[in-house]
Structures are given as C-alpha cells and as structure tokens.
Design an enzyme around this catalytic site. Structure first.
Site, short mmCIF file in Angstrom:
data_model
loop_
_atom_site.label_atom_id
_atom_site.label_comp_id
_atom_site.label_asym_id
_atom_site.label_seq_id
_atom_site.Cartn_x
_atom_site.Cartn_y
_atom_site.Cartn_z
N ARG B 123 -0.39 -13.71 -9.23
CA ARG B 123 0.24 -14.52 -8.18
C ARG B 123 0.11 -13.84 -6.83
NH1 ARG B 123 4.99 -14.21 -11.69
NH2 ARG B 123 4.47 -15.57 -13.45
N SER B 276 -5.61 6.12 16.66
CA SER B 276 -6.23 7.40 16.37
C SER B 276 -5.27 8.47 16.82
CB SER B 276 -7.55 7.50 17.12
OG SER B 276 -7.91 8.86 17.30
N LYS B 282 -8.99 4.32 21.18
CA LYS B 282 -9.80 3.72 20.13
C LYS B 282 -9.18 2.47 19.52
CE LYS B 282 -12.32 5.79 17.24
NZ LYS B 282 -12.82 6.62 16.13
N ASN B 284 -9.83 1.03 16.10
CA ASN B 284 -10.55 1.30 14.86
C ASN B 284 -10.55 0.08 13.94
OD1 ASN B 284 -11.44 3.96 15.21
ND2 ASN B 284 -9.40 4.76 14.76
N ARG B 315 -7.65 0.86 -34.30
CA ARG B 315 -7.04 1.32 -33.04
C ARG B 315 -7.67 2.64 -32.67
NH1 ARG B 315 -1.23 1.63 -33.83
NH2 ARG B 315 -1.74 -0.43 -34.65
#
Lengths: 426, 426, 426, 426
Positions: B123, B276, B282, B284, B315
C-alpha cells in the site's frame, strides 16, 4: 556449432548453435533485410534495393573473426556489420548500397537481433521444460504412496511421500516456466527508433515502417523504442534466473538423496556420465552438479543486468553494451540446468525400500509430536508433552506407543497437497 | 518508528514503521491468533483457547530486545515468540497454553508474518507509485512540444521532445509497477505446512484449517506449503528490483540534466534538501542521488535472494534464514527510490529555453543525417552523403541548409511514440 | 585465436588466445606431462613413460569440439582429456598408457591448468597496466597547473587541477594493481592432491612428487591441496574486479568530461573508434564505454565466485564446476577495461581553455566558501557567513571581492596531494 | 544496544552496539572534535573554540531519531549532525560556533566516522577469529589419527583423517583473517579533503592539519583524499566476504556431517540452541545455519559495493551514499558467521567410531584405486586395472585383498599436509 572448452560445463550444444557467430550475424542481417523490405513496402526505399539487400543478407562468407575484431573497436557489432553488408550490396547493386540500414541506428539492429536469438532459445528451453515437467509428474504419480523421511535443516522430520516431494518439484518447475513464458511474450518485441528514438529520418512514416517491420520479423510492436529501457529484458532474465534456481533446488535434493549414507535416489548415469578419473567405483551426481553449477552462476549475472539498467538518456554509455555476455550466460545456464534436470527426471532411480529403512533407523524419534497427540486424550496435553519430552531426554526417543511408528498413518494432508501441487494454483 | 542512523539514507519512515520490532512481532502474533481461531472453527482446539490466545497476542509489553537476542540463539524468531506468547496465554488461561502454535512450525509463522508485512508495504509503495505516474504523465503532456537534445553515449543527437522523454519515464514506471503488482498478487499467500509440510499434526483436517486460516488473514491459499520453494518471493523481489532500477534510470537522467553545464531541469529542492555542508551555493540533486543509491543496492540483494533459493529438502539450512534482511533491504530501497522520485516528478523544474539553447549551441552538428536527406533528392543519396561527410570533416558541421536546424521539423514519430507510451502496450 | 561475436565487446584478442580451446587444452596437457616427468624423477613411474607422455601431450590434432561435448557429459574436461591423451600415448608407447594421470584427480589437472592460464593473463594485463600508469603520470605532470572545476554530485565545486585529478586516477590504478599482483603471487600455486587430497596413490612419495611437479611448472607449492578451498582464487578475482571498477571510475570521469556541454577532454578516437552508424558527426567515448561495460560485469561475476566458495567436503558438487566461465568473464572484463583505458590515457586530449572557461561561467558561485574566509577578518566569521549567504540568496552568487575568482589562489593543498598520490602511500 | 527483530538472525549484539545510533553519532562527533583540536594545534582556529567543540561533541542528548529523519532529507547525516552540534556549541560558547566543521565537507566526517566504527569492529571480529583458529587447531591435533571418509561430489572417497579436515578448515580461517587484517591496515585511514579534495579553505595548512587530525584519531594518513576512490574499503569488504564464505564452507561441512544418516560430528547445542518449535527431538545445526545464512548474504552486498565504486568526479551522486548499509551488512554477516563458528569449533562433538563405521559400510568400494596398486606388481598395471574394474562391475566392489580396507594404510601424505596446513604457506 560447438561450445568452447573454457565454458564446456556451462553451455549446451543447441544453445551454442543459436549464439554461434553465424547465427548471431544472421540475426543481424535478418533485421537489415526485413527493414529494407518494410521500407520498400512503405515506399521509403525502392523495391529493387530491398531485393538486393535481402539477397546480400546471408551470413555465409562473412569474415566473422574480423567482424568480432572490428566490433570491439567500434564499440558495437552493428557498425562493421552494416559496413560489410553495404559492401556486399554495392557489389551486386550499387544503387541499393545507400539504402542499407536506412533510418536505423546501431542499437536497433543489435537489440532486435538479440530478440530474434532469444526467440530461438525459447523453443529449445521449452522442449526441455516439457520433458522435465512430464517426468516429474510421472514420478509423483508413481510414488504417491512411497513414504520417506522429510528432512528439515538436514535433520529427519516426520514422513512425507516421495510423490509429494516430486509434486513440489513439479509445481516449482511449472510456476517457473509460466513466468519465463509470460516474460518472453513481453520481451520479444521489435527495437526500432533510429538515432534518437524518434525515427526522424523516416519523417512521418516511422510508425508505418515499424508496423511493417514487426510483421516481417514476427515480433510485437512495443509502446516505443526502448534503447534506454531494459526492463522487459531484465524481467525475462529474472524469470530465467529464478527458474534455474528452482532447478538447482531439485538438483540439490537429488544430490543429497544420492549420498551413499542416504541412498534413496540416483540420477541415471549412462553414456559418459558420473564417472571419476581416479575412482572407478563412483556414481557421481553429475547432471545434478551441472544444474547446481548453473544455479550458482545466474544470480550475479542477473545482478549485473539489473545494475546495468540505470542508463543515461536516449542511449547509454556502458549499460547496454554490457548485456550480451550476461544474457548469453543466463540463457546457457538455464539451458544446461534444464537439459540436466530433464535427464535426471526422466531417469531417476528411486529406492523405495531404502526410504522406509531410513525412516525405521530413526527408531521413532521423528514421531515425538505424534506421541504427544496420541497420549493427550488420556493424560491431557501438557502432561503428554512432558512425558514425551522426558522420554526423549532419557532415551533419545519418545515412548514406543502402538502404531506410533507407522509412517503411513502420519501423513496428514500429504496426498491432498500432492494433488493440488500437480494441478497448480489458479 | 524511526530509521537508524546507519541506514538513514536507505530507509523511509513509513516502511521503517512496517518493519519495526512491534510491527514484526505483531505480524507473528496475528498469525498465531488467526491460527487458533481457524483451528477452533474447525474443531481442532477449544473456542475458549482461541479467544485467550487472541487476547494475549498483542505486541504491547513483549520484550522485543530480548526476543531479538533469543532469536539469534534459536536460529528463528518463531521459537522465542511462541514461548513468550505461551507464557502470556498461560497467565490468563492455563488450559489454553498447550494450544498455542498448534500443528504449526516455526517457518509457518515466520513466512506468513513476512507476507503480512509485505502486504502493508504494498500500500505504501503503491501510493508513491501513483503520485509518480500521475506527475510524469502531466510533465509529458505539458512538454509535448518542448524540443531538446537527445543524448546518446552522453553526446548530442537529433532532437526529441521533453514530452517524449517524460513519456518514456512514465511508461517504464507503469510497466515496472504492473510487474510488481502481479508479483504481489502471487506472493501474498499463506504459509502453513507444519513440521514436514504435511500438516500431519492436524490429521485429516489440515486443508480445512488452511482454508479457515487464509480467510482469517485475508491471504490466498497456495498450491501447497512452500517452505523450500521461494520462487514467488523471488519473483516479487525481482520485480521490485527492476522497478527500482527503472526509477534509478530516471534519477540519472534528471541528475545529468541538472548539471550546471546542461541546466535543463532541476529537482525541487525544498525543506532540508539539496544543501551542502561546505558549499552554500549548491543545489544538489539530492532526491535523485537517493534514488540512485537505492538502485545501486538492489542488484546484489536480489542476487543473494536468488542464490538462496537452492534449498535443501523440506526446509533449508541457511537459505531461507538469510532472507529477511534481503527482503527488508529491497523493499526499503524501492521505497526510498519511489518516495524520492515522486517528489522529483511532482516538483521538477524544466528550463525550456535552455533546452533550445543547448540544441542551438551544437550549430547543426546533430542534423547531419537530416542534411543527407535534404540533399538526396537533388544529388542522389551517395553524393549527398559524401558532401555532408566532407563538410563535417572540414568544419565539424554539415552544410547549413535552409530549415536544417529547425528541431521541430525533425521530430519524426516523437509525438506518436509519446502517445503510445502514455497509453501502454496492450 | 579470435573472440566470438556474442562477446565481442567484452573480450580482447590477446586474452581470447589464452582461453582458446588449444591453449586451455595445452595447459591441461602441460600438467599431465609435467606430472609424468615429476613422477619419473621420483621413481614412481618409468622415465620412458614420462618421455612418451610428454611427447604425446601436444594440443595439435586433438578434437577439441568433441572434447567440449564430452566434458559436459563427464562433468569435467579432465576425464575426456585424460582418455584422449591415454589413447595417444598408447599409440606410441603401450606400456606408458597406464601411467598417464597417475595418482592425480580430475580437479588437479583442471585447477592447475587454470592457474597456468592465469599466469599467462598476468603478463598481458601487466603490460596494459604499465602503459596506463605511465600515461596517467605524464598527464598529471603536464597538467599540474591546469585549473578546472571540481564536480561533486555532478555540480560545480571549488577548483582543482587536472594534474590532481589525473594523480587520483594514477594512484587508484597503482593501488589496484598492487593488490592484483600480490593476489596473483598467492593464487599461482599448484593443485595436486589426488582423489581425496592425500595423494594416497603415491604412498609416501606424495610430497616429493609435489615438489618436483611445482618445479616442473614453475608454480608455488601451497600449504595443501585446495580442492574445496577457493579463497586464493576468490581473492584474485576480487582484486581484479576492484581494479576494473577503478578503471570504470576513470572512464566515467572522462565520458562526463567529453560531454558536448562540458567539453574538457576527449578520448583519442582513431582507427575504427567512436563512430556512429546513424550520426557521422559524433565523437563517442567508445573506449570509456567499453571500460564502463566491463566494470558493470565484474561485480556479479565476483558475487557468484564468492557464493560458490561454500563447498562440500573434499570436493564440491557444483561450486567449483561453476568457476571457469566466471574467471574467464572477470579476466576478460579486466582486460578490456585495461586495454581501453591504456588507449584513453595515452591519447587523451585536454582542453585547458575550456576548463578555465567552465570555471568562469559559474560567475563565482563556487567561491562562496572562500568569500566567507576573505570577509571574516573584517566582519567576524558569523557576520561574514551571513553576508555571503544573503548575497547568494539575492543573486545566486557571493559578493564579487577582488581576487575571489582567481582559481589558482584557491587550490589549497592540491599540489601537495598530487605529489603524494603519484608517490603512493607507504 | 540490541538488534532489531527483522535482522535478528543476521546481527550480533556486540556489532549492533558498534552501529547503534549513539555509537555512529559519537564517531561523527569524534571527528568534529578531533578536527577542532587539530586546527587549534595548527593555529587555524582558537584553542578555546576547540575546547568548546570538544565539550559539546558528546552523543548524549542528541535526538538521533530526528537526525535520521533529517539525514534522509539532506542526503547525508553530516549536515544535520553539524547543524545540531553547532547549536550546542553556540549554547556554551557563541564565539566557537562558527568554527565547527571548519574546512571540512560532509563526506569527510561520514567517511572518517565509518573508518572509526570499522576499527571497533576489527577488535570484535579478531577475538572470535582467534577463538576459532585455536579451537580448529586443537581439533586437528586431537584427531590427527582419526580416520574418516573423504567425500567428493557428496560421494565416498578414499579415507582422510579428521585431523586433516580440521587443518584445512584452520588454514582457510588463517588465510582469511590474514587478508582481512592487511585490508584493515590499508583501509583505516583518515578522510579529509574539504569541498573539492584540496582543503582549499585551510589555504597552505591543509597537510599540517591533516597530520594533526590523523594523530588525534590514531589513523593513517592516506596518499590523498579518497572521496571518489573506494578501493580500500572495497578490498576490505572483499576480504571480509571471502573470509565469511570460508566460514560458510566449514559450516556446510559440519552440517553435512551432522546429518542423521552420517552422524560423524555435531555442533554443541546448548543454551537456546538447536531446538525446533514442532519437533522436540531435533538437534539442529543452528550455529552452522547462521553461518551459512551469513555466507549467502555477503556476495551480493560485495557486488553492490564494487558496482558502486564507479563514481563521478570528486564526489559521486549515489555511489558512496549507498555504502553504509552494505558495509553494515557485510560486517554483521562476518560477525555472525565468526561468532557461530567459534562456538561450533570450540564445542564440536566428534564421533570417531561412527567415522570408522561409515568407512566400513562402503565395503571396500573406496579402495578401488588402491586395489589396482596392490595387484599391479603381480599382474602389471593394465591387467590389474581390468581385474579391479571387472570386479566392480560384477559386485560393486573391488576384490577383497588382504589389508586393502585398512584406512590407516591408505592415507598417503595426509599427515604431512595436515602439518603444513597448520603451519601455513610462507
């Protein structure tokens, strides 16, 4: 059409023929010829050019060693193949030479050729699958009443029937192939997109040529070019790997049953099989071993394929170029496992007496749970459990109640499950 | 319900809740309670015992740390869970204690609990899948006419539309989930076989209890117990891995488009994203990075799962005990990739002008193929090709023919493919 | 001595020669001949028999296709090789036939042959390694002062020198080969144990024959037979895989620098390289692509090898029989990556002007950290940081301070690290 | 400090403590504090700031759940850790806040923290390694003369001694740890490069601070920052994986010897070990099973790590961010395998009588090769071979010659190899 020595335990003769140089080259040439015909049908190139290209597109006489050498330089087999084909066409029909590979890109021919080869492998694998499935079903029916030890964590457990065990094998094989088959259906589709996946060189006739081309080749037309989308192939590789692993599970079961100390079953041996260079007495589980070796190779090959799916933009730099040896390795591994287990399934020797003797040799230890149940009506469950546990602590066995050790009386739903497994979950 | 620091880049909060100790324990207890009720319905155990077991089977108050410690000793979480549950039942209803886990084996509870947890993850994943699918479809529709460079082997190629690119992403996502969804359908089935997979302790009522139990839990009843047959789970793991890899492909495309030198698209950034610690300027591709990191983890986890399928007899000794961390890792990787790419898809910034500018900056080089076609009617194909190749050799560009560099005029079947991709192959 | 088309992007000509049928067979025959001579020296078999076996042990004239076919049946190439060799010996010296393969087992010849082949590959790989190492060192020295953008998460970062970048590549290559080399030293040892690893058939002369045999072959004598212990080979495979991955890192850097929008470097192109079947203008990163494809194949092959190490008792059923194609695949991948990157390193074009232009095009954004430092003495660190962050928020750039954007002034320890990297950590 | 239920079969308590949130956070804080002190020593920041940062850098009281949540947003744990630490420093010394993390980048702290954690794991692993090594050596010495069947392809082969078998195990363990140990030596080095790997923010004091910092932390100083170069870590991961696989081989041998039908050895059982929830009689190879499960997990994790090494430029987008869960998984797998096999080695029960009985039960079949040798002086080799093969064909056994079936007389160099294996190859 033979396998190389370095991979001789990991390749079948039939699949080696499919992936031989001539066959790989022919698949590429089949694409080029079909493309020319499709384009002629759509009025993109002259019919005469298509005829000439079709005529030239035969693998005989190509220098495949040189092709392989040039492929490594070019980074794709398509470039030298197109170049050599063009030269051949030019020799017979100079006007047609310019129409070779028209509107296509290298990956169109490489991918479609791979798909055509995979279609061939499908038939080979399916044949061995059907042999295996039928043989396992027969084993299950024959041994519906053959009791044997179950073994969990390699220790004896309450009895099963060999029919149930074989039905479990059979069901795994059936489920495995069902997935393989539906993934083949999905993956066997045309690759045709041109330089950028738009078929721009064909202007507004791209889809029409695509339709004609997929009909020429007998393939499906996908939702779009899939140069950077390898999920259909990956799903097929996964299905083949999982099927191979299921065959490996059967092989392991048989190899364990073949242990001298267990001795309940044996693979058929026969021509060239099962010998030892230093021990003439040995009957080795050779076919099982080959299936197990195959099952050990597929997981990493599959991992590489899935890792390679993370591809850059419209065509990747490394991801798809890594694929051919991976596909080859997975297909061959599946092929060896199937060929081996078809032989094992069809020729398996079952030692019914030894199976019962091995149950008896546990001297009731595996019936501890049953002893609790037999004593419970009289003693109550808790007291019954304590009595049995005390007996086991003292003697290693539960009390020897009448009928306790009759395996046929402690099979629960074994036969019901056996029938369900042979039918399949719907 | 939080993730640990050591895996904080590889786990979502929602999925961490599903796999928290309380949730895992509750899934195991749910099996035990449902088993008791099913057995009561079939007359195997008293109804009062089932009521007491159900009452006691609540995760609150269990010492899960101790459980984890004991699990490693026992080699399975089932043994200490059953022991603790039995003690709780005994405290409220001594007569019921003996009926806890009746007829079941450790792997029955462990496997069914895993299946119940996987149903919860479905879900969560589906929700993010639907967000992603819808957002990519919107992007494709909005940018049906936005031209941009195709890029093959990271080099410029004739134009595509961003709508086509987004449609390719969208189709990969749809195909990916279709496979995941059908594999969930297959894998969400009851595990119930008792010690040897025959339900012997239930005598002839094994199938009836199985039917009642699968109804209690809302699961499918498979063809038989699958203690040693892990192919359904493997197929689900493969489908999730392949889907994650496809998300990784989208993430890579976006990260490449976000390069400063390319600048054609950007993920949304926002709360806590994209910074950063040393470079405040930056922006990113953080969400893409997380999806890429996820895609890098799934292949090996999948390989381990498939390798582990080669299991001994009824098993295995090691094969299935290796699975939980692998399943956990694959599900979490898929979850992080989906959550990240849902965010990216919904918030992607597209720089239409930069896309065109990047086409222009190639000064026609990508239209070489088109130049041949434009010159061919006049010069013939061979001469046209030679003229264009000569020009490229001399100047790095084809001749500058009128209209040659209009990307809108060289899109071929881009729009047709875009629509097909949004519709899906049927 | 050529590569097959199906793997033509994943195999070099030189390594294909090493693993050709004739070469593989000859390595096996070399073992048998050396064994015979060693046993003759120790008085185990007659000297005349050793001479006849040595005479017969030449690959010419063997039917290798038939050998490959029989190998799959036998489950090992050793059995049919020994049988064919014995027939040849019998033809020239009937009395010697019984001494072929005396005291040895199939895996002795198969493993030692593999070791002999690996010794040949070492020389080939080492040659390309040394070319690469030298070329990268030259690049680093030449460009010690060439400034360029660093790129982190594919976004611009403060400058580095190309010399530093090349030194990083160089150091990775050197560390990679150091590990490969020491693992070759460890792995190139004799396999000789007979049926059970005790050389029982040689009675008390097992060690003496072992010593003589390793001298004949120029190999090391290990601590004992290693039929079931594959760790030395695994460690070599790991070292080769890691080295290949490091080459892949370099290839990825170059391919990214070759992007049209970046344009800072280019691989050499040249004979048959870098073309496109549909786009004559393109200069593709073909060699980098081949290295990247190789790096994508090794991880899974390595995983399979390591998974296969879990082997049964004195000789495994499946584990070691899976190895040859894995070893072959890893060695070829390493070989392709090395050959490709040697070519790239030796012929790399560096665009120094474009490197600087790309720095300039960021208009100072990458110097934000530096701006804080320049303002700090006057404003205090906190105020400096706030001022810079405010400027970035307003304009996307830090304040334009005098000298701020001179990359040469913000290289920190780049040159010191460059020199350390070229020297290596000791 | 406990393990989660979902991974309770795959994690030890001690290693879980090392990778607990508090421990991971403390390792990151240790880096930050050591950095501050190192920078103070080099005059980069005030000594008072270093003192305040050191004081604040204690994991107690941090909200690690929130940290984990923020890490996923930021794409690195470093950003929120630095932010929280800065807030703490500001609270006790506002002037010091600006000096937190001075000159470092996120990956500096993340990588060095990982290295510090790995150093802790080394001690834990080494302890269990030494226990295992000593116990296996003892077993080998005790059973130098205990004869048992060799088993090849799971079939009986001429005898070995259990002392030889244990010596093989011991040597594999020793070789495995030697590699692990040397890779730890290589990998335990400082990560410190700042934004671009040049330490530009420290101007010309980068190397000096690096030297001071590595001394503070007791680590090696590598040849340069290794943000994009993961080969040292990869080599350590490979060594740990290979060692774990060797432990898996031992575990498989023991589990096979523990089969009821074989019964030659048994792991110790004991507190909480080896039980079954449905079968009270069982003595399961639980510890071996855990080692086998561990060995099944490492190959894929290793593959993912190696695949992730192909990283972009100065810092990758996805490659290194994928690492922590992989490193964690490999280390925990190695830890579980070692802890399990230390227990098995120290407590192994050996059934000497059963070993001989199993030899006897083959009724001479394994001595076929020896029969040839015994008959050869009289009959000649060829005739001897034919006679033995005829007998096997007729009766399944070789002729019953006097002394043929005495295993002690057919051990060849078993004792010599045993001693060499205990000594190690030099």
């Amino acid at each position: 059409m033979f396998t190389r020595l370095v991979e001789s335990l990991g390749a079948t003769e039939k699949l080696s023929a499919v992936f031989s140089d001539d066959s790989v080259l022919q698949a590429m040439l089949d694409f080029e010829a079909a493309l020319a015909r499709a384009e002629a049908r759509c009025g993109v190139i002259p019919a005469s050019a298509a005829a000439s290209i079709t005529e030239a597109a035969r693998a005989e006489g190509f220098d495949t060693a040189e092709l392989a050498r040039l492929s490594l330089r070019a980074g794709t087999p398509a470039i030298p193949v197109v170049k050599m084909l063009t030269a051949r066409v030019r020799a017979i029909d100079p006007a047609a030479a310019g129409f070779v590979h028209w509107g296509a890109t290298s990956q169109d021919v490489a991918d479609t050729a791979l798909v055509l080869l995979l279609r061939q492998t499908r038939r080979i694998l399916q044949n061995d699958h059907e042999r295996t499935l039928a043989a396992l079903r027969r084993l299950s029916e024959q041994h519906a009443a053959t009791v044997m030890l179950a073994r969990t964590l390699l220790q004896p457990a309450p009895p099963v029937t060999f029919g149930l065990k074989a039905a479990g094998w059979c069901a795994a094989v059936r489920r495995g192939w069902d997935r393989v088959s539906s993934r083949f259906d999905e993956a066997l589709c045309l690759q045709f997109g041109g330089a950028s996946g738009t078929l721009a060189a064909l202007e507004n006739r791209g889809l029409a040529v695509s339709e004609a081309l997929k009909s020429e080749l007998g393939l499906k037309l996908p939702d779009g070019p899939w140069h950077g989308y390898r999920d259909r192939l990956a799903a097929l590789m996964a299905a083949l790997s999982i099927y191979t692993a299921s065959l490996g599970k059967i092989a392991l079961d048989v190899a364990l049953l073949m242990q001298f100390e267990v001795g309940e079953a044996a693979e058929p041996g026969g021509d060239g099989r099962g010998g030892s260079s230093s021990m003439p007495h040995k009957r080795n589980p050779t076919a099982c071993m080959l299936a197990l070796a195959s099952a050990k190779r597929v997981p990493g090959l599959l991992a590489d394929f899935v890792a390679g799916m993370v591809q850059e933009h419209e065509r990747a730099v490394g991801g798809w170029q890594a694929e051919w040896p991976l596909v080859y390795g997975i297909v061959q591994s599946a092929g060896v496992a199937l060929e081996s287990m078809a032989e094992v399934s069809e020729g398996l020797t079952v030692d019914v007496a030894r199976m019962r003797a091995n149950i008896d040799s546990t001297r009731g230890a595996i019936f501890a749970e049953r002893a609790v149940m037999m004593l419970a009506p009289e003693l109550g469950r808790e007291a019954a459990r304590q009595k049995v546990e005390q007996a086991i602590e003292d003697t290693g066995m539960p009390p020897d109640l009448p009928g306790l050790r009759t395996p046929e009386d402690y099979l629960g739903s074994a036969e019901a499950f056996r029938r369900r497994l042979l039918e399949g979950d719907k």
